[in-house]
Design an enzyme around this catalytic site. Structure first.
Site, PDB file in Angstrom:
ATOM      1  N   ARG A 149       0.400  -1.067  -0.041  1.00 33.41           N
ATOM      2  CA  ARG A 149       0.107  -0.165  -0.212  1.00 33.41           C
ATOM      3  C   ARG A 149       0.727   1.023   0.074  1.00 33.41           C
ATOM      4  NH1 ARG A 149      -2.894  -3.513   3.567  1.00 33.41           N
ATOM      5  NH2 ARG A 149      -5.213  -3.756   2.986  1.00 33.41           N
ATOM      6  N   ARG A 205       1.059  -2.110  -5.063  1.00 31.74           N
ATOM      7  CA  ARG A 205      -0.567  -0.572  -5.739  1.00 31.74           C
ATOM      8  C   ARG A 205      -0.177   1.368  -6.059  1.00 31.74           C
ATOM      9  NH1 ARG A 205      -5.028  -1.113  -1.822  1.00 31.74           N
ATOM     10  NH2 ARG A 205      -4.327   0.156  -0.427  1.00 31.74           N
ATOM     11  N   ASN A 213     -12.256  -6.274   1.944  1.00 34.57           N
ATOM     12  CA  ASN A 213     -12.811  -5.067   2.983  1.00 34.57           C
ATOM     13  C   ASN A 213     -13.367  -3.491   1.910  1.00 34.57           C
ATOM     14  OD1 ASN A 213     -10.191  -6.425   3.765  1.00 34.57           O
ATOM     15  ND2 ASN A 213      -9.071  -4.194   3.755  1.00 34.57           N
ATOM     16  N   ASP A 214     -13.039  -3.761   0.724  1.00 37.86           N
ATOM     17  CA  ASP A 214     -14.011  -2.609  -0.404  1.00 37.86           C
ATOM     18  C   ASP A 214     -14.800  -3.073  -0.915  1.00 37.86           C
ATOM     19  OD1 ASP A 214     -13.100   0.090   0.323  1.00 37.86           O
ATOM     20  OD2 ASP A 214     -11.240   0.115  -1.121  1.00 37.86           O
ATOM     21  N   ARG A 266     -17.187   1.344   5.073  1.00 39.92           N
ATOM     22  CA  ARG A 266     -16.283   0.435   6.256  1.00 39.92           C
ATOM     23  C   ARG A 266     -15.788   1.319   7.217  1.00 39.92           C
ATOM     24  NH1 ARG A 266     -11.741  -0.657   2.270  1.00 39.92           N
ATOM     25  NH2 ARG A 266      -9.687  -0.517   4.228  1.00 39.92           N
ATOM     26  N   CYS A 292      -6.207  -9.573  -1.206  1.00 37.58           N
ATOM     27  CA  CYS A 292      -5.901  -9.219  -0.459  1.00 37.58           C
ATOM     28  C   CYS A 292      -6.058  -8.155   0.770  1.00 37.58           C
ATOM     29  CB  CYS A 292      -4.522  -7.635  -1.102  1.00 37.58           C
ATOM     30  SG  CYS A 292      -5.137  -6.623  -1.994  1.00 37.58           S
TER      31      CYS A 292
HETATM   32  C1  PEP Z   1      -9.367  -3.991   0.153  1.00 41.61           C
HETATM   33  O1  PEP Z   1     -10.425  -3.420  -0.447  1.00 41.61           O
HETATM   34  O2  PEP Z   1      -9.989  -4.879   0.706  1.00 41.61           O
HETATM   35  C2  PEP Z   1      -8.580  -3.820  -0.183  1.00 41.61           C
HETATM   36  C3  PEP Z   1      -7.016  -4.584   0.387  1.00 41.61           C
HETATM   37  O3  PEP Z   1      -7.718  -2.098  -0.017  1.00 41.61           O
HETATM   38  P1  PEP Z   1      -8.082  -1.363   1.537  1.00 41.61           P
HETATM   39  O4  PEP Z   1      -7.839  -2.262   2.437  1.00 41.61           O
HETATM   40  O5  PEP Z   1      -6.190  -0.195   1.276  1.00 41.61           O
HETATM   41  O6  PEP Z   1      -8.962  -0.313   1.073  1.00 41.61           O
HETATM   42 MG    MG Z   2      -9.447  -1.277  -0.931  1.00 45.56          MG
END
Ligand code: PEP
Ligand code: MG
Length: 578
Positions: A296, A332, A454-455, A465, A502
Site C-alpha cells: 500500500r 499498488r 474490504n472494499d 467500512r 489481499c
Molecule cells: C481492500 O479493499 O480489500 C484492500 C485490500 O484495500 P484497502 O484496505 O487498502 O482499501
Molecule cells: Mg481497498
C-alpha cells in the site's frame, strides 16, 4: 497466590514483575465564556493539534506493529472528522456559552453513551475510543500533551484499567513483557496491538488493583487469559515449562513458514504479505512471506507534508525492493481518498468520500501523480519481480488508461536512456462490484487480479467500512460477496490469469477452505498471520474444499455460510494439527 481469569487476547506466557499504569486524573475546568467565536477557534486549533499527534502516533505504530494493526489509529482520526460529534461539541459551546473542555466532556459522553447502548462489545470499544479522543483534545486545550506518561523501568507485565492505542505505543518495547487490562474485549486495541507486537495479553481481567504492588512477581497466560500474582514455586516452574513449550511451537511454526505451501493433496498455494512501509518489508521476510501481494504505497504519501520527488520515491521503493529481493512484489499505486487523506493534495471535502474521487479516479485530473509513480517504480524495480496494480477500478476504460500511462512512463524512460524494470506484470484490484461483474472482459486487459474484500464487501453490501453503527453488517461471508469472488476467480482462470486476495478475508482461517475450493491462487495477509495461515492451508484437501465452495455458493444467508464452514472444520475435514 491470587489467580484471576479474564479473556485471552494475545497468545504467549510472560513471567516477571508487574507495573501498574495509572492515568493522571485531569480536573476539567467548567466556566462560562463571553466570546463564542474565539472559543470555537480555540477548540478547532486543539482538534488540529490532536490530529497531528494521532498521525504521528499512527506512523510510530506502523514502524512498531505494521500498517494493518496501526489502522486502529485511523478510527481515532475519523472521530475528528465526524460531523455529528463536532456539531454536538460546537453547539454545546454556542447554546450553553461554556468553555471547550466542558463542552467536549459532555458531548463525547453523550456520543459514547449512544454507542454503549447499542449493546455490543464492538460498540463498547468504540465508545472508549470517543472518550479517549475527547480526553486527548482536552489535554491539548489544557496545554498537557501527555508526553509525561511513563512506563516501567525494567521488563514488566503492565496492568491497567484500560489502555488507549496511544498509551500502548508510548511504552518502551524492551520493557514490555505483556499487557493486562481490567476492561476491553478480544477486538480491543490492547488485543490488536499486543498481537502485532507479539506479546501476551489478557483483557477484562477482574483483578483487584488494591492487591497489586509494583514489582510483585506474576504469570500472565495470554492463552488462557489468566493472571497469577505471587505464584507458588511449583506453579512458577509449571509456567516456565509452558512458556518454553509455547516459544518452541511458535519457533517451529515460524521455521515452517519459510517452506513453500502445499495443501494435503499437493496443490501449491502462494502465501504473501500485505505491507505499507520499509519496516513492514522486513517483517514480511521474517515471517516467511513468499513475496508481497499488496504494497500500500499511499502510506508513504500520508506520512509527509509535501509530494515526494521522483528520486525520493526511488529511494523508498529501492529500500523495500532490496529487502524483498527476488520474490514477487505487487505494488499498488496510490489509493488516496476515502478514509485516507493527504492534506497537500488539496482534496476537497466530499459528502461521500468512499464513493468519491478516490484511487484510480484521480487519473482524470492528476495523471502526473500516476506517471511519476510509474517512473519511480520502474526505475527502482530493475532486477526485481515487479508487479503493478491499480486500486478502485470500476470500469474497463480505467484499465486501458492506466496501462497507457504505464506505457507512456516506459517510453519516457527509454527515450531518456534510463534503466528500468522490464516484463512488469500489470493488474488491478477487484474491489468494486461493477468490475467483478465484468471480470471476464477485464481479465483480457490485465495479467492478474487481486481481490480487495474490504472494499468489495463495503460496496456490495452498501456498508460504510468506517461506520461503526453498521459494521456488524459488513461480512465478507455474505453470499453476494462470495458470488463476486467466485465470478472473479473463474474469469481470471478462463483467461489464463492468476488471482490473489489481499483483503482481510484472506487471513480468516474459517474462510481458508472456501477460498481454496474457489481456486484462489494467492493469499496476501499481514505478516504475523502467515505462519498460522500456512499451517491451516497445509491441513486442507482441495478435493474436499471444491464441493464445499459449491455448496456455499448455493446458500442465501451469511449465517448459513458461516455455519456450514464451522461444520466442515468440526467434521475434521481440515486435518488435525500434528
Ligand atoms: C481492500 O479493499 O480489500 C484492500 C485490500 O484495500 P484497502 O484496505 O487498502 O482499501
Ligand atoms: Mg481497498
Amino acid at each position: 497466590m491470587i489467580r484471576w481469569t479474564g479473556i485471552a487476547a494475545s497468545a504467549g506466557i510472560a513471567i516477571g514483575p508487574v507495573w501498574v499504569f495509572q492515568k493522571a486524573v485531569v480536573e476539567i475546568p467548567c466556566f462560562q465564556i463571553k466570546d463564542v467565536e474565539a472559543e470555537l477557534k480555540r477548540l478547532n486549533s486543539a482538534i488540529e493539534q490532536t490530529r497531528l499527534q494521532i498521525q504521528t502516533q499512527q506512523a510510530q505504530a506502523v514502524d512498531m506493529v505494521g500498517v494493518e494493526e496501526a489502522a486502529i489509529f485511523a478510527a481515532h482520526l475519523s472521530f475528528l472528522d465526524d460531523p455529528e460529534l463536532i456539531d454536538l461539541i460546537q453547539n454545546t459551546i454556542r447554546d450553553e456559552n461554556v468553555n471547550s473542555e466542558s463542552a467536549l466532556k459532555k458531548a463525547t459522553q453523550i456520543f459514547a453513551d449512544l454507542l454503549t447502548n447499542l449493546d455490543s462489545e464492538y460498540f463498547r470499544e468504540r465508545a472508549q475510543d470517543v472518550l479517549a479522543v475527547g480526553d486527548q483534545i482536552v489535554n491539548n486545550l489544557l496545554g498537557d500533551t501527555g508526553k509525561s506518561a511513563s512506563g516501567p523501568l525494567q521488563p514488566s507485565i503492565i496492568i491497567a484499567e484500560d489502555l488507549t492505542p496511544a498509551d500502548t505505543i508510548q511504552f518502551d518495547q524492551n520493557n514490555l513483557l505483556g499487557l493486562v487490562t481490567l476492561h476491553g474485549g478480544p477486538t480491543s486495541h490492547t488485543a490488536i496491538l499486543s498481537r502485532g507486537l507479539g506479546i501476551p495479553a489478557a483483557v477484562s481481567v477482574p483483578l483487584d488493583l488494591n492487591a497489586v504492588v509494583n514489582g510483585m512477581t506474576a504469570i500472565l497466560d495470554g492463552i488462557k487469559g489468566e493472571l497469577i500474582l505471587l505464584p507458588d514455586v511449583s506453579i512458577l516452574a509449571e509456567a516456565e515449562s509452558s512458556r518454553e513449550a509455547f516459544l518452541e511451537k511458535a519457533h517451529l511454526e515460524k521455521v515452517a513458514a519459510h517452506e513453500l505451501t502445499r495443501t494435503l493433496d499437493g496443490v501449491p498455494v502462494e502465501v504473501v504479505a500485505n505491507i505499507g512501509s520499509p519496516e513492514d518489508a522486513f517483517k514480511a521476510v521474517e515471517y516467511g512471506a513468499e513475496g508481497v501481494g499488496l504494497f500500500r504505497t499511499e502510506f508513504l504519501y500520508m506520512s509527509r507534508d509535501a509530494l515526494m520527488s521522483e528520486s525520493q520515491q526511488i529511494k523508498v521503493y529501492s529500500n523495500v525492493f532490496a529487502t524483498i529481493g527476488s520474490r514477487p512484489i505487487v505494488v499498488r499505486t496510490i489509493d488516496i481518498g476515502g478514509d485516507k487523506k493527504v492534506a497537500y493534495l488539496g482534496l476537497e471535502r466530499e459528502e461521500n468520500p468512499f464513493l468519491g474521487w478516490r484511487g484510480i479516479r484521480m487519473i482524470s485530473e492528476r495523471s502526473d501523480l500516476l506517471i511519476g509513480q510509474f517512473r519511480a517504480l520502474l526505475r527502482a524495480g530493475v532486477n526485481t519481480d515487479l508487479r503493478i496494480m491499480l486500486p478502485m477500478v470500476s470500469n474497463l476504460n480505467e484499465i486501458v488508461q492506466g496501462r497507457d500511462l504505464l506505457n507512456q512512463a516506459i517510453h519516457e524512460l527509454e527515450a531518456e536512456g534510463l534503466a528500468y524494470a522490464k516484463n512488469v506484470q500489470f493488474g488491478i484490484m477487484v474491489e468494486v462490484p461493477s468490475i467483478a461483474l465484468v471480470a471476464d472482459h477485464a481479465a483480457k486487459l490485465v495479467d492478474f487480479f487481486s481481490i480487495g474484500t474490504n472494499d468489495l464487501t463495503q460496496y456490495s453490501l452498501a456498508v460504510d467500512r468506517g461506520n461503526t453503527r453498521v459494521a456488524p453488517l459488513a461480512s465478507p461471508f455474505h453470499p453476494a460477496v462470495l458470488q463476486l469472488i467466485a465470478k472473479t476467480i473463474r474469469a481470471a482462470h478462463a483467461a489464463g490469469k492468476w488471482v490473489g486476495m489481499c483483503g482481510e478475508f484472506a487471513s480468516d482461517t474459517l474462510a481458508a477452505p472456501l477460498l481454496l475450493g474457489l481456486g484462489l491462487d494467492e493469499f496476501s495477509v499481514s505478516s504475523s498471520v502467515i505462519p498460522s495461515l500456512k499451517q491451516t492451508l497445509r491441513r486442507c484437501n482441495v478435493v474436499n474444499c471444491r464441493p464445499l465452495a459449491e455448496e456455499c455458493l448455493q446458500l442465501g444467508r451469511t449465517e448459513d455460510v458461516v455455519a456450514r464452514l464451522k461444520e466442515f472444520a468440526a467434521a475434521g475435514l481440515i486435518s488435525p494439527e500434528s
